[in-house]
Design an enzyme around this catalytic site. Structure first.
Site, PDB file in Angstrom:
ATOM      1  N   SER A  33       0.804  -1.238   0.000  1.00  0.00           N
ATOM      2  CA  SER A  33       0.000   0.000   0.000  1.00  0.00           C
ATOM      3  C   SER A  33       0.827   1.274   0.000  1.00  0.00           C
ATOM      4  O   SER A  33       0.294   2.364   0.215  1.00  0.00           O
ATOM      5  CB  SER A  33      -0.977   0.033   1.190  1.00  0.00           C
ATOM      6  OG  SER A  33      -1.875  -1.056   1.127  1.00  0.00           O
ATOM      7  N   LYS A  36       3.670   1.697  -4.816  1.00  0.00           N
ATOM      8  CA  LYS A  36       4.619   1.226  -5.823  1.00  0.00           C
ATOM      9  C   LYS A  36       3.952   0.996  -7.181  1.00  0.00           C
ATOM     10  O   LYS A  36       4.467   1.426  -8.214  1.00  0.00           O
ATOM     11  CB  LYS A  36       5.276  -0.078  -5.345  1.00  0.00           C
ATOM     12  CG  LYS A  36       5.998   0.019  -4.024  1.00  0.00           C
ATOM     13  CD  LYS A  36       6.643  -1.304  -3.642  1.00  0.00           C
ATOM     14  CE  LYS A  36       5.661  -2.465  -3.550  1.00  0.00           C
ATOM     15  NZ  LYS A  36       4.659  -2.280  -2.471  1.00  0.00           N
ATOM     16  N   ASP A  57       2.764  -9.098  -7.628  1.00  0.00           N
ATOM     17  CA  ASP A  57       1.388  -9.525  -7.393  1.00  0.00           C
ATOM     18  C   ASP A  57       0.827 -10.301  -8.579  1.00  0.00           C
ATOM     19  O   ASP A  57      -0.004 -11.197  -8.409  1.00  0.00           O
ATOM     20  CB  ASP A  57       0.493  -8.318  -7.103  1.00  0.00           C
ATOM     21  CG  ASP A  57       0.670  -7.779  -5.696  1.00  0.00           C
ATOM     22  OD1 ASP A  57       1.353  -8.440  -4.883  1.00  0.00           O
ATOM     23  OD2 ASP A  57       0.142  -6.685  -5.403  1.00  0.00           O
TER      24      ASP A  57
END
Length: 206
Positions: A33, A36, A57
């Site tokens: 959070s 980035k 991710d």
């Protein structure tokens, strides 16, 4: 709709003058959070050459299968991180420029990247954000465990060396991207990766 990749006639191997010398890696490191991914999306829009955004991710999202007990999950997660590092290294070795967003909350992740990446071609960016703002963003997102960023806060930046740092608590993602773009034109040496890479660049496990 995504356009199909163009096809080229002739030899699959370009002449020596056109072969890749190794791409640049802009390595964004910060807590969950911290902003980035938002910076990365702005970067690929403002940089002049073709760049690839490779977020970790996306690699975790590729994984399928049942829920695993904690000990097995740790093994799978480590394999995922290691595969991600090698995918980035391979893309850069082929001459592609990469923007990576990462969380160096465990020392072995940094050691693995130091062993794999060409240190002179890495721009290590520290992405900072005040804890209270991280907590507010986590709550607003609703897709992260409460307190995750706070737990990562000290560990992520423990190595203490960066080429450039930005603060998403006081600057927008676009402003951070512009700062990084400007920095690319005056990159000093040795780079942060060169300063941290041990002699012989072994491959520590922890």
């Amino acid at each position: 709709m995504t356009s199909p990749a163009p096809e080229f006639e002739g030899s699959p191997n370009p002449p020596e003058s056109q072969q890749a010398a190794g791409g640049l890696i802009i390595f964004l490191n910060g807590t969950s959070s911290s902003g980035k991914s938002s910076i990365a999306k702005e970067l690929v829009g403002v940089l002049d050459e073709p760049w690839f955004h490779m977020p970790v991710d996306a690699f975790h999202a590729m994984r399928s299968g049942p829920e695993l007990p904690p000990d097995q999950l740790r093994v799978v997660l480590r394999r995922t991180w290691m595969g991600f590092h090698r995918a980035v290294a391979g893309m850069a070795a082929a001459g592609n420029h990469i923007v990576v967003d990462h969380i160096l909350s465990e020392p072995w992740r940094l050691h693995d990247c130091l062993a794999l990446f060409s240190p002179q071609n890495v721009v290590l960016v520290g992405v900072h954000c005040p804890v209270r703002e991280l907590e507010r963003r986590e709550q607003a997102r609703g897709d992260r465990p409460a307190g995750l960023a706070a737990r990562q806060f000290d560990r992520v930046h423990a190595h203490g060396i960066y080429d450039i740092e930005c603060d998403t608590g006081s600057a927008s993602p676009l402003e951070c991207a512009q700062q990084i773009k400007t920095f690319l034109h005056r990159r000093p040496t040795p780079t942060a990766f060169e300063r941290m890479r041990p002699e012989g660049h072994g491959h520590p496990e922890d």
